[in-house]
Design a protein around this motif. Structure first.
Motif, PDB file in Angstrom:
ATOM      1  N   GLY A  34      38.237  70.533  -2.461  1.00 49.74           N
ATOM      2  CA  GLY A  34      38.950  71.050  -1.297  1.00 49.74           C
ATOM      3  C   GLY A  34      40.213  71.794  -1.642  1.00 49.74           C
ATOM      4  N   ASP A  35      41.336  71.343  -1.085  1.00 51.47           N
ATOM      5  CA  ASP A  35      42.616  72.027  -1.256  1.00 51.47           C
ATOM      6  C   ASP A  35      43.071  72.080  -2.705  1.00 51.47           C
ATOM      7  OD1 ASP A  35      42.602  72.304   1.480  1.00 51.47           O
ATOM      8  OD2 ASP A  35      44.138  70.777   1.851  1.00 51.47           O
ATOM      9  N   GLU A  36      42.572  71.202  -3.549  1.00 55.34           N
ATOM     10  CA  GLU A  36      42.915  71.197  -4.972  1.00 55.34           C
ATOM     11  C   GLU A  36      42.553  72.535  -5.622  1.00 55.34           C
ATOM     12  OE1 GLU A  36      43.734  70.206  -8.991  1.00 55.34           O
ATOM     13  OE2 GLU A  36      44.537  69.455  -7.109  1.00 55.34           O
ATOM     14  N   GLY A  37      41.588  73.258  -5.071  1.00 49.55           N
ATOM     15  CA  GLY A  37      41.155  74.535  -5.636  1.00 49.55           C
ATOM     16  C   GLY A  37      41.963  75.736  -5.194  1.00 49.55           C
ATOM     17  N   PHE A  38      42.987  75.527  -4.402  1.00 48.47           N
ATOM     18  CA  PHE A  38      43.765  76.623  -3.832  1.00 48.47           C
ATOM     19  C   PHE A  38      44.267  77.613  -4.883  1.00 48.47           C
ATOM     20  CE2 PHE A  38      47.878  78.414  -2.667  1.00 48.47           C
ATOM     21  CZ  PHE A  38      47.560  79.057  -1.489  1.00 48.47           C
ATOM     22  N   GLY A  39      44.880  77.141  -5.943  1.00 46.85           N
ATOM     23  CA  GLY A  39      45.466  78.025  -6.956  1.00 46.85           C
ATOM     24  C   GLY A  39      44.429  78.880  -7.647  1.00 46.85           C
ATOM     25  N   VAL A  40      43.297  78.279  -7.979  1.00 41.35           N
ATOM     26  CA  VAL A  40      42.212  79.010  -8.632  1.00 41.35           C
ATOM     27  C   VAL A  40      41.638  80.064  -7.688  1.00 41.35           C
ATOM     28  CG1 VAL A  40      39.857  78.777  -9.528  1.00 41.35           C
ATOM     29  CG2 VAL A  40      41.637  77.165 -10.243  1.00 41.35           C
ATOM     30  N   LEU A  41      41.414  79.684  -6.441  1.00 38.61           N
ATOM     31  CA  LEU A  41      40.844  80.628  -5.473  1.00 38.61           C
ATOM     32  C   LEU A  41      41.794  81.793  -5.201  1.00 38.61           C
ATOM     33  CD1 LEU A  41      39.172  78.126  -2.999  1.00 38.61           C
ATOM     34  CD2 LEU A  41      38.012  79.685  -4.585  1.00 38.61           C
ATOM     35  N   LEU A  42      43.091  81.506  -5.159  1.00 36.56           N
ATOM     36  CA  LEU A  42      44.060  82.587  -4.943  1.00 36.56           C
ATOM     37  C   LEU A  42      44.082  83.529  -6.143  1.00 36.56           C
ATOM     38  CD1 LEU A  42      46.157  83.973  -3.227  1.00 36.56           C
ATOM     39  CD2 LEU A  42      47.842  82.294  -4.029  1.00 36.56           C
TER      40      LEU A  42
ATOM     41  N   LEU B 274      53.441  83.312 -13.516  1.00 37.31           N
ATOM     42  CA  LEU B 274      53.328  83.005 -12.091  1.00 37.31           C
ATOM     43  C   LEU B 274      52.228  81.961 -11.938  1.00 37.31           C
ATOM     44  CD1 LEU B 274      54.036  83.456  -9.127  1.00 37.31           C
ATOM     45  CD2 LEU B 274      52.442  85.404  -9.124  1.00 37.31           C
ATOM     46  N   VAL B 275      52.616  80.762 -11.529  1.00 39.16           N
ATOM     47  CA  VAL B 275      51.686  79.642 -11.399  1.00 39.16           C
ATOM     48  C   VAL B 275      51.329  79.475  -9.931  1.00 39.16           C
ATOM     49  CG1 VAL B 275      51.357  77.172 -11.780  1.00 39.16           C
ATOM     50  CG2 VAL B 275      52.706  78.517 -13.409  1.00 39.16           C
ATOM     51  N   LEU B 276      50.027  79.365  -9.657  1.00 40.40           N
ATOM     52  CA  LEU B 276      49.514  79.160  -8.305  1.00 40.40           C
ATOM     53  C   LEU B 276      48.825  77.806  -8.278  1.00 40.40           C
ATOM     54  CD1 LEU B 276      47.767  82.659  -8.041  1.00 40.40           C
ATOM     55  CD2 LEU B 276      50.132  82.100  -7.404  1.00 40.40           C
TER      56      LEU B 276
ATOM     57  N   MET C 139      56.646  96.039 -23.527  1.00 36.42           N
ATOM     58  CA  MET C 139      56.363  95.722 -22.140  1.00 36.42           C
ATOM     59  C   MET C 139      56.133  94.208 -22.018  1.00 36.42           C
ATOM     60  SD  MET C 139      53.509  97.446 -19.670  1.00 36.42           S
ATOM     61  CE  MET C 139      54.491  98.819 -19.151  1.00 36.42           C
ATOM     62  N   GLU C 140      56.728  93.604 -21.010  1.00 31.26           N
ATOM     63  CA  GLU C 140      56.582  92.163 -20.813  1.00 31.26           C
ATOM     64  C   GLU C 140      55.143  91.783 -20.486  1.00 31.26           C
ATOM     65  OE1 GLU C 140      60.603  90.231 -19.135  1.00 31.26           O
ATOM     66  OE2 GLU C 140      59.420  91.336 -17.651  1.00 31.26           O
ATOM     67  N   GLN C 141      54.689  90.665 -21.049  1.00 26.75           N
ATOM     68  CA  GLN C 141      53.371  90.125 -20.734  1.00 26.75           C
ATOM     69  C   GLN C 141      53.526  89.188 -19.537  1.00 26.75           C
ATOM     70  OE1 GLN C 141      50.422  90.937 -21.968  1.00 26.75           O
ATOM     71  NE2 GLN C 141      49.355  89.478 -20.676  1.00 26.75           N
ATOM     72  N   ILE C 142      52.789  89.488 -18.470  1.00 33.71           N
ATOM     73  CA  ILE C 142      52.839  88.682 -17.256  1.00 33.71           C
ATOM     74  C   ILE C 142      51.485  88.013 -17.085  1.00 33.71           C
ATOM     75  CG2 ILE C 142      53.065  88.739 -14.743  1.00 33.71           C
ATOM     76  CD1 ILE C 142      54.967  91.163 -15.161  1.00 33.71           C
ATOM     77  N   ILE C 143      51.522  86.698 -16.880  1.00 37.30           N
ATOM     78  CA  ILE C 143      50.286  85.950 -16.661  1.00 37.30           C
ATOM     79  C   ILE C 143      50.364  85.268 -15.305  1.00 37.30           C
ATOM     80  CG2 ILE C 143      48.855  84.018 -17.444  1.00 37.30           C
ATOM     81  CD1 ILE C 143      49.422  84.874 -20.278  1.00 37.30           C
ATOM     82  N   ILE C 144      49.322  85.491 -14.514  1.00 34.56           N
ATOM     83  CA  ILE C 144      49.145  84.807 -13.234  1.00 34.56           C
ATOM     84  C   ILE C 144      48.142  83.701 -13.506  1.00 34.56           C
ATOM     85  CG2 ILE C 144      48.396  85.035 -10.839  1.00 34.56           C
ATOM     86  CD1 ILE C 144      49.002  88.101 -11.167  1.00 34.56           C
ATOM     87  N   LEU C 145      48.554  82.459 -13.315  1.00 31.68           N
ATOM     88  CA  LEU C 145      47.746  81.308 -13.694  1.00 31.68           C
ATOM     89  C   LEU C 145      47.406  80.468 -12.475  1.00 31.68           C
ATOM     90  CD1 LEU C 145      46.578  79.599 -16.032  1.00 31.68           C
ATOM     91  CD2 LEU C 145      48.828  78.522 -16.219  1.00 31.68           C
ATOM     92  N   GLY C 146      46.125  80.473 -12.101  1.00 33.34           N
ATOM     93  CA  GLY C 146      45.656  79.654 -10.991  1.00 33.34           C
ATOM     94  C   GLY C 146      45.198  78.301 -11.510  1.00 33.34           C
ATOM     95  N   LEU C 147      45.747  77.236 -10.950  1.00 31.38           N
ATOM     96  CA  LEU C 147      45.403  75.879 -11.376  1.00 31.38           C
ATOM     97  C   LEU C 147      44.656  75.146 -10.272  1.00 31.38           C
ATOM     98  CD1 LEU C 147      48.808  74.819 -12.987  1.00 31.38           C
ATOM     99  CD2 LEU C 147      46.777  75.715 -14.142  1.00 31.38           C
TER     100      LEU C 147
ATOM    101  N   VAL D 214      44.481  84.473 -14.909  1.00 28.78           N
ATOM    102  CA  VAL D 214      43.755  83.416 -15.601  1.00 28.78           C
ATOM    103  C   VAL D 214      43.338  82.333 -14.613  1.00 28.78           C
ATOM    104  CG1 VAL D 214      43.899  81.645 -17.400  1.00 28.78           C
ATOM    105  CG2 VAL D 214      45.050  83.845 -17.718  1.00 28.78           C
ATOM    106  N   ASP D 215      42.059  81.998 -14.624  1.00 29.98           N
ATOM    107  CA  ASP D 215      41.544  80.841 -13.891  1.00 29.98           C
ATOM    108  C   ASP D 215      41.760  79.648 -14.810  1.00 29.98           C
ATOM    109  OD1 ASP D 215      39.996  78.742 -12.923  1.00 29.98           O
ATOM    110  OD2 ASP D 215      38.282  79.998 -12.413  1.00 29.98           O
ATOM    111  N   GLY D 216      42.886  78.971 -14.628  1.00 28.64           N
ATOM    112  CA  GLY D 216      43.237  77.854 -15.496  1.00 28.64           C
ATOM    113  C   GLY D 216      42.504  76.576 -15.174  1.00 28.64           C
ATOM    114  N   GLY D 217      41.924  76.491 -13.973  1.00 28.14           N
ATOM    115  CA  GLY D 217      41.177  75.302 -13.595  1.00 28.14           C
ATOM    116  C   GLY D 217      41.939  74.035 -13.898  1.00 28.14           C
ATOM    117  N   THR D 218      41.299  73.154 -14.657  1.00 27.97           N
ATOM    118  CA  THR D 218      41.902  71.878 -15.054  1.00 27.97           C
ATOM    119  C   THR D 218      41.859  71.748 -16.574  1.00 27.97           C
ATOM    120  OG1 THR D 218      39.780  70.761 -14.786  1.00 27.97           O
ATOM    121  CG2 THR D 218      41.263  70.735 -12.894  1.00 27.97           C
ATOM    122  N   GLN D 219      42.155  72.823 -17.269  1.00 35.57           N
ATOM    123  CA  GLN D 219      41.960  72.889 -18.712  1.00 35.57           C
ATOM    124  C   GLN D 219      42.933  72.073 -19.542  1.00 35.57           C
ATOM    125  OE1 GLN D 219      41.251  76.814 -20.334  1.00 35.57           O
ATOM    126  NE2 GLN D 219      40.736  77.541 -18.286  1.00 35.57           N
ATOM    127  N   GLY D 220      44.000  71.559 -18.978  1.00 35.12           N
ATOM    128  CA  GLY D 220      44.920  70.725 -19.748  1.00 35.12           C
ATOM    129  C   GLY D 220      45.644  71.493 -20.840  1.00 35.12           C
TER     130      GLY D 220
END
Length: 177
Positions: free
Chosen positions: A15-23, A60-62, A1-9, A40-46
């Motif tokens: 403000g709006d910079e947090g959109f991906g994490v909040l979604l 899927l990157v948000l 089965m394929e591994q799917i990762i939804i990554l909020g950045l 995954v809450d990727g935040g600003t982990q680099g």
């Protein structure tokens, strides 16, 4: 089965910079996903995000990205630009495009990568999401669910949202009340 990762950045402190994490956090709180889907809450982990990127068959990157569009406008891209630069001060200096470039160089990039980006209006410390970005939030969530359905993932709406931290709940309440 394929591994799917939804990554909020992003960074919810700007403000709006947090959109991906909040979604990503909202998807986690309100939807049940099959075991092969990880949010995954990727935040600003680099560079530490490389572990998640390499583990994904589909990614899927948000994120909030300056596309030069109208504030709040959503863009769907089937690829995330990948590049690598030579000089680094430390592992947190990498942009996400550099993380994707490293995965490509190592031959471990996901088979499919989709970006759902929103055009930010304001990225100011301690600010809530701007009105245009906040108003586009539901449409961005719908796009994320559409992409997942195309990938064969049919999440189900939770009867009761999962528990999130008080800080995240406050941020979501401020922006999406």
């Amino acid at each position: 089965m394929e591994q799917i990762i939804i990554l909020g950045l992003g960074n919810i402190l700007y403000g709006d910079e947090g959109f991906g994490v909040l979604l990503a956090q909202r998807l986690y709180a309100h939807w049940d996903f099959p075991e092969n889907v990880e949010i995954v809450d990727g935040g600003t982990q680099g560079q530490t995000l490389l572990t998640f990127v390499e583990r994904a068959d589909r990614l899927l990157v948000l994120d909030a990205v300056d596309f030069g569009l109208e504030p709040g406008e959503i863009l769907l891209r089937d690829n995330v630009p990948a590049y690598v630069t030579a000089q680094k001060i430390g592992p947190h200096q990498n942009s996400f495009s550099e993380v994707m470039g490293l995965a490509a160089l190592r031959g471990t990039a996901p088979n499919h990568c989709t970006l759902i980006g929103v055009q930010p209006a304001a990225m100011t410390l301690a600010a809530p999401l701007s009105t245009p970005v906040s108003e586009s939030f539901e449409a961005a969530q719908d796009k994320a669910l559409e992409v997942l359905l195309q990938w064969g993932v049919a999440p189900s709406l939770r009867a009761q949202p999962r528990h999130l931290s008080a800080a995240v709940l406050d941020t979501l309440a401020q922006n999406y009340a």
